[in-house]
Design an enzyme around this catalytic site. Structure first.
Site, PDB file in Angstrom:
ATOM      1  N   LYS A 282       0.503   0.839  20.652  1.00 55.19           N
ATOM      2  CA  LYS A 282       1.058   1.207  19.348  1.00 55.19           C
ATOM      3  C   LYS A 282       0.870   2.714  19.146  1.00 55.19           C
ATOM      4  CE  LYS A 282       0.608  -1.392  15.613  1.00 55.19           C
ATOM      5  NZ  LYS A 282       0.041  -2.043  14.401  1.00 55.19           N
ATOM      6  N   ASP A 381       1.800  -8.256   3.624  1.00 55.29           N
ATOM      7  CA  ASP A 381       3.168  -8.095   4.139  1.00 55.29           C
ATOM      8  C   ASP A 381       3.439  -9.085   5.279  1.00 55.29           C
ATOM      9  OD1 ASP A 381       5.687  -7.003   4.095  1.00 55.29           O
ATOM     10  OD2 ASP A 381       5.184  -5.250   5.307  1.00 55.29           O
TER      11      ASP A 381
END
Length: 458
Positions: A282, A381
């Site tokens: 990432k 989320d």
């Protein structure tokens, strides 16, 4: 082995390394009250039980500021070092001395001729340290305070109508009428028959005045030990694996575009190969140049993801690189990509049994986030873009950058309006209130999308 930083570029990397390493450890203290130290943690009761309340006949050795006791379970296979406060004209600080001992002993434990540091207790006024004496030390006889979660295997295909009923209950406008994620995860004959049958929290149940005293000691001692780890080894002894920038560039072919697995609002996830193993990297980007805010999000991700990695339905955090301006994070490789590939337009459909397994896994991971850690953490989320699939289509929940803990004694946290449009619960959009039930709402929308294979949002 530490890199030798040379010239201006290397000094910059060293600065990033120290700054990022300190930030990561600091966030681990903040998020979990010092309870995610890189050594195993035991309660005071565990060590009292192991040494028969530090009985004289268990004493092995005395020194100027501590007594050493052997355990009563495994033929003295491990030792408990119990410290005593010192009054010293040279102003030695007892806690500082113990923190230095833990920091250096932790690193030296890799050597065969050094007494191996196994764990510590932070609940007492001064920490107690435990060392391995001989043989393969078994801790089964001790009351294991480490987190356990026993989750039944997926099975028993449910009916679409039952699944739809669960989804509708999750998105009820009144949050008090929604089920908890633990209740959702206990539903039988619905989301693949899965339930929690045993959850033991990491933290000892502190009660009354005694609880507050132990908790205060835990915070003080945990912070001191981690701070000393940073000071003693320049931030290079974080409790997760460290990768160099060069290693990750090589693994991803210098972050080539054909290695992209997924893109999100502030990062790109790349496929990589390191030491013959597939990984995902990432690479984060600043939020409108706000590096401080970006670093805060990344350290929050590391703190939560490192704890969630114990769960089979969370994307496992393997390590990080802190030589770059913003740290890069390394995860296990999700061979079947992102769930969005199967829901959005042109995605390939999933078999019914696979849909049930995926929904089961997500519910299990969110319930663990709420009930399995030392604090109740709200994801904020839960959307298909934050779920990955491994080679067996096992769901892997990810993206904890914006997760927030609910303060002790509270039922919600006010953290502003946040979340993907359509997935945010009404109370979040109106008041910025985040609770377990706001995550349940997001899961309900996601469940509808998994069942139908279609994006529910315009």
């Amino acid at each position: 082995m530490l890199r030798r930083f040379k010239n201006s570029e290397c000094k910059t990397k060293e600065s990033f390394y120290l700054n990022n390493g300190a930030a990561l450890l600091e966030q681990m203290i903040i998020c979990f009250n010092g309870k995610c130290n890189p050594i195993r943690i035991y309660s005071e009761n565990d060590l009292k039980d192991a040494t028969i309340d530090f009985h004289d006949n268990r004493e092995l050795h005395r020194d100027w500021n501590y007594n050493l006791y052997k355990d009563d379970h495994g033929n003295g296979q491990f030792l408990v070092k119990k410290f005593k406060p010192i009054v010293d004209p040279f102003n030695y600080n007892s806690l500082q001395l113990i923190a230095e001992e833990a920091a250096i002993a932790l690193q030296m434990s890799k050597h065969k001729n050094v007494l191996k540091l196994l764990c510590c207790c932070l609940e007492t006024d001064l920490p107690m340290l435990c060392f391995k004496l001989k043989g393969d030390c078994s801790f089964d006889e001790l009351h294991d305070t480490c987190l356990k979660a026993n989750i039944l295997e997926d099975g028993n295909r449910g009916q679409l109508t039952e699944c739809a009923e669960v989804a509708l209950r999750c998105v009820i406008l009144n949050p008090y009428e929604r089920p908890s994620m633990k209740e959702v995860a206990q539903v039988k004959n619905t989301i693949g028959y899965f339930c929690f049958i045993d959850t033991v929290c990491t933290v000892t149940s502190f009660r009354n005045h005694k609880r507050k005293t132990k908790e205060k000691n835990f915070l003080k001692n945990g912070a001191a030990v981690l701070e000393q780890l940073i000071i003693s080894f320049n931030g290079n002894c974080n409790p997760i694996r460290m990768y160099s920038e060069e290693n990750l560039k090589k693994a991803t072919n210098n972050f080539h575009h054909d290695r992209v697995i997924h893109r999100d609002f502030n990062y790109t996830l790349y496929k990589g190969i390191h030491q013959g193993r597939y990984i995902s990297v990432k690479k984060l980007k600043p939020l409108l140049g706000l590096n401080c805010e970006s670093l805060g999000l990344i350290t929050n991700e590391v703190a939560v993801a490192s704890q969630m990695s114990k769960h089979k339905n969370a994307l496992k955090l393997l390590g990080c690189c802190i030589q770059t301006e913003l740290p890069m994070l390394v995860y296990e490789f999700p061979a079947n990509g992102n769930l969005s590939d199967h829901i959005e337009k042109n995605g390939w459909p999933l078999p019914w049994e696979t849909k049930l397994k995926i929904a089961s896994g997500i519910a299990s991971a969110v319930a663990y986030l709420h009930h399995g850690l030392s604090k109740t953490i709200i994801h904020r989320d839960i959307v298909y873009g934050h779920v990955f699939l491994d080679h067996d289509n096992v769901a892997k929940l990810s993206e904890f950058q914006t997760s927030v803990p609910i303060p002790a004694g509270e039922t919600h946290v006010v953290a502003g309006v946040f979340g993907t449009h359509g997935f945010a619960a009404p109370e979040v959009e109106k008041y910025g209130w985040h609770t377990e039930k706001s995550d349940v709402y997001g899961f309900g929308i996601l469940l509808c999308e998994i069942l139908t294979g279609k994006d529910m949002m315009p």
